[in-house]
Enzyme design. Structure first.
Site, PDB file in Angstrom:
ATOM      1  N   TYR A 136       0.905  -1.396  -0.055  1.00  0.00           N
ATOM      2  CA  TYR A 136      -0.155   0.247   0.077  1.00  0.00           C
ATOM      3  C   TYR A 136       0.980   1.337   0.138  1.00  0.00           C
ATOM      4  O   TYR A 136       0.669   2.020  -0.798  1.00  0.00           O
ATOM      5  CB  TYR A 136      -0.871  -0.058   1.222  1.00  0.00           C
ATOM      6  CG  TYR A 136      -1.869   1.108   1.207  1.00  0.00           C
ATOM      7  CD1 TYR A 136      -3.116   0.829   0.790  1.00  0.00           C
ATOM      8  CD2 TYR A 136      -1.739   2.085   2.126  1.00  0.00           C
ATOM      9  CE1 TYR A 136      -4.034   2.027   0.589  1.00  0.00           C
ATOM     10  CE2 TYR A 136      -2.827   2.932   2.180  1.00  0.00           C
ATOM     11  CZ  TYR A 136      -4.126   3.252   1.382  1.00  0.00           C
ATOM     12  OH  TYR A 136      -4.821   3.952   1.450  1.00  0.00           O
ATOM     13  N   PRO A 184      -4.682  11.815   2.437  1.00  0.00           N
ATOM     14  CA  PRO A 184      -5.644  11.764   3.574  1.00  0.00           C
ATOM     15  C   PRO A 184      -4.769  11.046   4.659  1.00  0.00           C
ATOM     16  O   PRO A 184      -4.200  10.104   4.291  1.00  0.00           O
ATOM     17  CB  PRO A 184      -6.696  11.102   3.221  1.00  0.00           C
ATOM     18  CG  PRO A 184      -7.013  10.857   1.618  1.00  0.00           C
ATOM     19  CD  PRO A 184      -5.270  11.067   1.192  1.00  0.00           C
TER      20      PRO A 184
HETATM   21  P1  NAP Z   1     -13.616   1.948   0.823  1.00  0.00           P
HETATM   22  O1  NAP Z   1     -14.731   2.525   1.741  1.00  0.00           O
HETATM   23  O2  NAP Z   1     -13.247   0.776   1.034  1.00  0.00           O
HETATM   24  O3  NAP Z   1     -14.312   2.073  -0.625  1.00  0.00           O
HETATM   25  C1  NAP Z   1     -13.457   1.837  -1.794  1.00  0.00           C
HETATM   26  C2  NAP Z   1     -14.172   2.061  -3.089  1.00  0.00           C
HETATM   27  O4  NAP Z   1     -13.196   1.644  -4.323  1.00  0.00           O
HETATM   28  C3  NAP Z   1     -15.423   1.364  -3.331  1.00  0.00           C
HETATM   29  O5  NAP Z   1     -16.343   1.927  -4.128  1.00  0.00           O
HETATM   30  C4  NAP Z   1     -14.850  -0.020  -4.354  1.00  0.00           C
HETATM   31  O6  NAP Z   1     -15.957  -0.677  -5.011  1.00  0.00           O
HETATM   32  C5  NAP Z   1     -13.939   0.854  -5.184  1.00  0.00           C
HETATM   33  N1  NAP Z   1     -12.925  -0.330  -5.605  1.00  0.00           N
HETATM   34  C6  NAP Z   1     -11.962  -0.902  -4.900  1.00  0.00           C
HETATM   35  N2  NAP Z   1     -11.249  -1.748  -5.610  1.00  0.00           N
HETATM   36  C7  NAP Z   1     -11.605  -1.320  -7.109  1.00  0.00           C
HETATM   37  C8  NAP Z   1     -11.497  -1.802  -8.425  1.00  0.00           C
HETATM   38  N3  NAP Z   1     -10.454  -2.941  -8.506  1.00  0.00           N
HETATM   39  N4  NAP Z   1     -12.114  -1.247  -9.453  1.00  0.00           N
HETATM   40  C9  NAP Z   1     -13.182  -0.385  -9.332  1.00  0.00           C
HETATM   41  N5  NAP Z   1     -13.371   0.089  -7.890  1.00  0.00           N
HETATM   42  C10 NAP Z   1     -12.592  -0.546  -6.972  1.00  0.00           C
HETATM   43  O7  NAP Z   1     -12.316   2.891   0.525  1.00  0.00           O
HETATM   44  P2  NAP Z   1     -12.068   4.442   1.182  1.00  0.00           P
HETATM   45  O8  NAP Z   1     -11.536   4.249   2.605  1.00  0.00           O
HETATM   46  O9  NAP Z   1     -13.327   5.228   0.693  1.00  0.00           O
HETATM   47  O10 NAP Z   1     -10.700   4.946   0.363  1.00  0.00           O
HETATM   48  C11 NAP Z   1     -11.020   5.583  -0.775  1.00  0.00           C
HETATM   49  C12 NAP Z   1      -9.340   6.094  -1.251  1.00  0.00           C
HETATM   50  O11 NAP Z   1      -8.849   6.859  -0.147  1.00  0.00           O
HETATM   51  C13 NAP Z   1      -8.750   4.732  -1.413  1.00  0.00           C
HETATM   52  O12 NAP Z   1      -7.758   4.932  -2.436  1.00  0.00           O
HETATM   53  C14 NAP Z   1      -7.852   4.659  -0.093  1.00  0.00           C
HETATM   54  O13 NAP Z   1      -6.583   3.920  -0.309  1.00  0.00           O
HETATM   55  C15 NAP Z   1      -7.625   6.184   0.211  1.00  0.00           C
HETATM   56  N6  NAP Z   1      -7.332   6.632   1.727  1.00  0.00           N
HETATM   57  C16 NAP Z   1      -8.143   5.866   2.609  1.00  0.00           C
HETATM   58  C17 NAP Z   1      -7.936   6.123   3.971  1.00  0.00           C
HETATM   59  C18 NAP Z   1      -8.742   5.885   4.905  1.00  0.00           C
HETATM   60  O14 NAP Z   1      -8.493   6.045   6.185  1.00  0.00           O
HETATM   61  N7  NAP Z   1     -10.285   5.500   4.644  1.00  0.00           N
HETATM   62  C19 NAP Z   1      -6.803   7.262   4.160  1.00  0.00           C
HETATM   63  C20 NAP Z   1      -5.962   7.328   3.078  1.00  0.00           C
HETATM   64  C21 NAP Z   1      -6.177   7.253   2.010  1.00  0.00           C
HETATM   65  P3  NAP Z   1     -17.057  -1.852  -4.312  1.00  0.00           P
HETATM   66  O15 NAP Z   1     -17.711  -0.930  -3.400  1.00  0.00           O
HETATM   67  O16 NAP Z   1     -17.519  -2.470  -5.571  1.00  0.00           O
HETATM   68  O17 NAP Z   1     -15.889  -2.761  -3.530  1.00  0.00           O
END
Ligand code: NAP
Length: 220
Positions: free
Chosen positions: A147, A177
């Site tokens: 990651y 973030p």
């Molecule tokens: P999340 O709640 O797990 O949602 C992930 C989303 O990405 C879902 O809509 C999922 O679709 C989609 N997805 C996953 N794999 C995919 C693929 N191969 N093709 C198309 N769509 C895909 O994630 P989140 O926490 O909102 O994170 C969003 C972004 O922010 C990510 O890049 C993550 O690394 C980044 N981020 C998150 C955090 C945190 O603390 N949450 C911190 C820093 C950065 P499905 O619903 O169909 O699975």
């Protein structure tokens, strides 16, 4: 109809909040997702935002997905590369599949999606691209070589593409973030999360809308 904005992983978590902000600001929004039809359909019904299912780690699927979005909604002016996954584990326990899945989904996806929209943006002399990195791509994190590598790769990718886009009025930015309360973070064991929260100066996890507001700042 406003400019067309595509948000990958736009049906849940941070992506959902970004889609809602974009819609409120008058954009015509397309939210993509991987396979969770139930939450995608619930999101689309509630928000009225169109959803498109394709795997961002698959180059040809991205080309076909963008072609479908453009046929239905119009040329893509705004792209938010937000879709991402975690497959955590320390190096000595990580297999190649978990390494590769995260690199392809979190980093190669940025190439796949940007390559599919960049020609149109260059022709129209307008584009806004925002890539979602992570604090763990800047600082590293135990159990996350995959990651952290993918996310720090996003930061280099962003800086290089920004240099290429500038003369064509295409801006490319990344947001890194901290920890935000979404399904991704709900998977982290509570005792680890408690330790993480203690290191956050405001003493709480981020809210998805905090990131959505930063995206709006960068594209408007
Ligand atoms: P999340 O709640 O797990 O949602 C992930 C989303 O990405 C879902 O809509 C999922 O679709 C989609 N997805 C996953 N794999 C995919 C693929 N191969 N093709 C198309 N769509 C895909 O994630 P989140 O926490 O909102 O994170 C969003 C972004 O922010 C990510 O890049 C993550 O690394 C980044 N981020 C998150 C955090 C945190 O603390 N949450 C911190 C820093 C950065 P499905 O619903 O169909 O699975």
């Amino acid at each position: 109809m406003g400019r067309v904005a595509v948000v990958t992983g736009g049906t849940r978590g941070i992506g959902e909040a970004i889609c809602l902000r974009l819609k409120d600001a008058g954009y015509t929004v397309a939210a993509t997702y991987a396979g969770n039809d139930e939450s995608a359909n619930a999101f689309s019904e509630k928000s009225g935002i169109a959803v498109f299912k394709f795997d961002v780690s698959d180059f040809e699927a991205c080309e076909a997905g963008i072609a479908k979005i453009e046929a239905e909604l119009g040329p893509v002016d705004v792209l938010v590369n937000n879709a991402g996954i975690t497959r955590d584990g320390t190096m000595h326990k990580m297999n190649f599949e978990r390494w590769n899945e995260v690199i392809q989904t979190n980093l190669s996806s940025c190439f796949n999606m940007c390559r599919s929209v960049i020609d149109g943006m260059r022709e129209r002399n307008f584009g806004r691209i925002v890539n979602i990195g992570s604090v763990n791509g800047r600082a590293g994190q135990y159990g996350q070589v995959n990651y952290a590598a993918a996310k720090s790769g996003i930061h280099g990718f962003t800086k290089a593409l920004a240099l290429e886009g500038a003369s064509k009025n295409i801006t490319v930015n990344a947001i890194a973030p901290g920890y935000v309360l979404t399904d991704m973070v709900r998977k982290v064991p509570q005792e680890i999360l408690d330790k993480i929260v203690k290191t956050i100066p405001v003493g709480r996890l981020g809210d998805p809308d905090d990131i959505a507001r930063s995206v709006m700042f960068l594209i408007e």
